[in-house]
Write a protein that holds these residues in place. Structure first.
Motif, mmCIF file in Angstrom:
data_model
loop_
_atom_site.group_PDB
_atom_site.id
_atom_site.type_symbol
_atom_site.label_atom_id
_atom_site.label_comp_id
_atom_site.label_asym_id
_atom_site.label_seq_id
_atom_site.Cartn_x
_atom_site.Cartn_y
_atom_site.Cartn_z
ATOM 1 N N GLN A 43 0.838 -1.193 0.000
ATOM 2 C CA GLN A 43 0.000 0.000 0.000
ATOM 3 C C GLN A 43 0.878 1.250 0.000
ATOM 4 O O GLN A 43 1.727 1.407 0.868
ATOM 5 N N ARG A 44 0.681 2.133 -0.974
ATOM 6 C CA ARG A 44 1.438 3.388 -1.039
ATOM 7 C C ARG A 44 0.550 4.591 -0.765
ATOM 8 O O ARG A 44 1.001 5.560 -0.196
ATOM 9 N N LEU A 45 -0.696 4.523 -1.189
ATOM 10 C CA LEU A 45 -1.632 5.621 -0.944
ATOM 11 C C LEU A 45 -2.995 5.040 -0.617
ATOM 12 O O LEU A 45 -3.408 4.045 -1.212
ATOM 13 N N TYR A 46 -3.674 5.695 0.323
ATOM 14 C CA TYR A 46 -5.036 5.292 0.626
ATOM 15 C C TYR A 46 -5.783 6.485 1.191
ATOM 16 O O TYR A 46 -5.263 7.208 2.047
ATOM 17 N N GLY A 47 -6.982 6.706 0.697
ATOM 18 C CA GLY A 47 -7.823 7.756 1.245
ATOM 19 C C GLY A 47 -8.683 8.399 0.182
ATOM 20 O O GLY A 47 -8.682 7.997 -0.987
ATOM 21 N N PRO A 48 -9.434 9.440 0.586
ATOM 22 C CA PRO A 48 -10.255 10.175 -0.371
ATOM 23 C C PRO A 48 -9.369 10.814 -1.452
ATOM 24 O O PRO A 48 -8.286 11.334 -1.148
ATOM 25 N N ILE A 49 -9.824 10.755 -2.681
ATOM 26 C CA ILE A 49 -9.028 11.259 -3.793
ATOM 27 C C ILE A 49 -8.658 12.727 -3.603
ATOM 28 O O ILE A 49 -7.504 13.109 -3.816
ATOM 29 N N ASP A 50 -9.605 13.566 -3.210
ATOM 30 C CA ASP A 50 -9.302 14.996 -3.032
ATOM 31 C C ASP A 50 -8.225 15.214 -1.974
ATOM 32 O O ASP A 50 -7.364 16.078 -2.121
ATOM 33 N N GLU A 51 -8.263 14.427 -0.916
ATOM 34 C CA GLU A 51 -7.253 14.540 0.143
ATOM 35 C C GLU A 51 -5.873 14.117 -0.381
ATOM 36 O O GLU A 51 -4.862 14.779 -0.108
ATOM 37 N N ILE A 52 -5.838 13.045 -1.127
ATOM 38 C CA ILE A 52 -4.573 12.577 -1.698
ATOM 39 C C ILE A 52 -4.015 13.625 -2.656
ATOM 40 O O ILE A 52 -2.829 13.963 -2.607
ATOM 41 N N ARG A 53 -4.870 14.173 -3.502
ATOM 42 C CA ARG A 53 -4.410 15.199 -4.457
ATOM 43 C C ARG A 53 -3.864 16.422 -3.730
ATOM 44 O O ARG A 53 -2.851 16.996 -4.135
ATOM 45 N N SER A 54 -4.488 16.805 -2.628
ATOM 46 C CA SER A 54 -4.019 17.995 -1.901
ATOM 47 C C SER A 54 -2.650 17.761 -1.258
ATOM 48 O O SER A 54 -1.871 18.691 -1.096
ATOM 49 N N ARG A 55 -2.337 16.511 -0.918
ATOM 50 C CA ARG A 55 -1.027 16.199 -0.332
ATOM 51 C C ARG A 55 0.110 16.402 -1.325
ATOM 52 O O ARG A 55 1.254 16.592 -0.927
ATOM 53 N N PHE A 56 -0.197 16.333 -2.611
ATOM 54 C CA PHE A 56 0.841 16.456 -3.628
ATOM 55 C C PHE A 56 1.037 17.892 -4.099
ATOM 56 O O PHE A 56 1.893 18.159 -4.929
ATOM 57 N N GLY A 57 0.261 18.813 -3.565
ATOM 58 C CA GLY A 57 0.453 20.221 -3.882
ATOM 59 C C GLY A 57 0.038 20.584 -5.292
ATOM 60 O O GLY A 57 -0.468 19.764 -6.047
#
Length: 137
Positions: A43-57
């Motif tokens: 597992q490398r990423l897990y969670g709501p898509i919008d939250e994941i996208r916000s982590r990447f700036g």
């Protein structure tokens, strides 16, 4: 594939839980609320898509206009330029460089508009895979 995506969207609208597996990040973004990204079974990423996208700036900017006075290729941290008529999408290596480019572009009389763009799932997929490759070297 379009029929499958439309069917998944209809089922989702009724509240049906769906597990959708794909390497096509456009389809994933279109039908998914949450993302689980596995790389080599881990597992490398897990969670709501919008939250994941916000982590990447926000490392992309869309500029609309004529840029004869702005040498895009010479902007610090510029990594890629893509035509997106009537403007350009420019990818940078950091949010700092995006903000510097925005400051420069704002003063151009030919600028008709601009906006910061969040990372796409394709961008995130590439960065995550690159991180996995880099960690194995």
């Amino acid at each position: 594939m379009e029929l499958l995506i439309e069917t998944v969207k209809k089922l989702k609208a009724t509240g049906t839980a769906i597990i959708f597996s794909s390497h096509n990040m456009k389809n994933v973004a279109e039908v998914s609320d949450q993302l689980l990204m596995l790389v080599n079974g881990n597992q490398r990423l897990y969670g709501p898509i919008d939250e994941i996208r916000s982590r990447f700036g926000k490392t992309k900017i869309y500029l609309e206009g004529v840029f004869d006075n702005l040498l895009i290729e010479e902007l610090p941290g510029m990594m890629a330029i893509d035509d997106d008529y009537p403007g350009k999408v420019i990818t940078f290596d950091s949010e700092l460089h995006v903000k510097q480019a925005m400051d420069q572009a704002r003063h151009l009389p030919s600028l008709r508009g601009y906006r910061l763009l969040p990372a796409t799932l394709d961008d995130i997929f590439r960065l995550t895979i690159k991180g996995e490759v880099d960690s194995h070297e």
